[in-house]
Design a protein around this motif. Structure first.
Motif: not given
Ligand SMILES: [Zn+2]
Length: 324
Positions: A269-277, A279-280, A299-309
């Motif tokens: 349930t992560v948001t885009d802002s969570d993904i940035k945190k 990754a940071a 489902y987890a946003p797997f591709e976004k995880f990879l895109d964020a490194g």
């Protein structure tokens, strides 16, 4: 010197090799390549040929609960209802003896090895069972000692002392292959003060952490709005718990947990802002698609995880939340 040969060799870090070989000296792989090439290079090496097979590196299961291996299918009747599932697994687990749990963990490690897993990120309430299982089956991994149900800040100091004592015992079991860490179970079962104590301990002593985080909408509702079945449960037990009114990942960042670079399980349930945190802070994610599907958590946003490194690995979760 020994050569393992097979029709296919998949080094993963480079292209597949048809008719490949792995050269092993003692405990170390010293070369991979074409079998003719390596046989010429190491003419006195013993050769073990696997024929029509593929040799590849061992799989990593980065989120398991080996001690629950005896529960396959035991919770299928409550899989549609996470609350009932959590209560039932607690009851079933309480009925198991230490010996039962150790046997279950060994069975899980053997199943993993048979499926090609050579490395586990395993979480255990009874951490010693996981370390014993990995050592007995000859696997590599980190066993994370999990917290008990401890959401109330009034007991944080005592809860931390008990956890620390377990961890110190577990550390004595470390080997070159088996390391240990801590798992504050989740934002809904661990109080904010206990999270802070664990985070400080982790940073000072370089202890790896793994946490179930952003797994369900129930968790999100509790953290963001202070609503849902968890609050009724806390009230029933007379526990003190206040909603931080933010996402689970923001909460972990505020408490200093994210800066320990934890391995976060689920992150559905992560948001885009969570993904940035995530990754940071260079935290990593254990992606558990089978478990998320079984519960209907999404489902987890797997591709976004990879895109964020973000470093992402796959986890089976326990057989109690998985049909495989
Ligand atoms: Zn899990």
């Amino acid at each position: 010197m020994k050569l393992l040969t097979a029709e296919y060799l998949l080094p993963i870090a480079s292209d597949p090799i048809s008719g490949g070989a792995v050269a092993i000296e003692g405990q170390a792989i010293v070369a991979v390549g074409g079998s003719g090439e390596l046989k010429a290079k190491y003419p006195s090496a013993g050769v073990e040929d696997f024929g029509n097979a593929a040799i590849l590196p061992g799989f990593v299961n980065c989120h398991s609960h080996l001690e629950l291996t005896a529960m396959r299918g035991a919770l299928d009747d409550v899989e549609h209802d996470f609350k009932s599932w959590l209560l039932k697994i607690n009851d079933l687990r309480s009925a198991m003896t230490d010996a039962d749990i150790e046997d279950a963990a060994i069975a899980g490690a053997m199943e993993g090895a048979a499926a090609g897993v050579t490395c586990f990120g395993d979480i255990g309430r009874y951490g010693l069972a996981g370390t014993k299982a990995l050592k007995q089956v000859g696997l590599r991994g980190i066993v994370y000692q999990e917290t008990e149900f401890s959401p109330d800040n009034r007991t944080a100091e005592g809860d931390f002392a008990k956890l620390g004592a377990k961890y110190e015992e577990l550390r004595k079991e470390e080997t070159d292959l088996v390391k240990v860490g801590l798992s504050p179970h989740s934002p809904y079962t661990v109080g904010s003060q206990l999270f802070e104590l664990i985070a400080q301990y982790s940073i000072l002593n370089r202890v790896p952490l793994s946490i179930h985080a952003s797994e369900s909408l129930d968790e999100m509702n509790l953290l963001e709005k202070g609503e849902g079945f968890f609050t009724q449960f806390y009230e029933k037990l007379g526990l003190e718990w206040n909603s931080p009114h933010c996402t689970p990942i923001e909460y972990l960042e505020r408490l200093g947990v994210l800066s320990t670079r934890p391995l976060l399980a689920h992150c559905v349930t992560v948001t885009d802002s969570d993904i940035k945190k995530i990754a940071a802070n260079r935290a990593s994610i254990a992606h558990c698609p089978k478990s998320n599907a079984k519960f209907g958590h999404g489902y987890a946003p797997f591709e976004k995880f990879l895109d964020a490194g973000i470093a992402v690995g796959l986890g089976s979760d326990s057989v109690a939340s998985n049909n495989v």
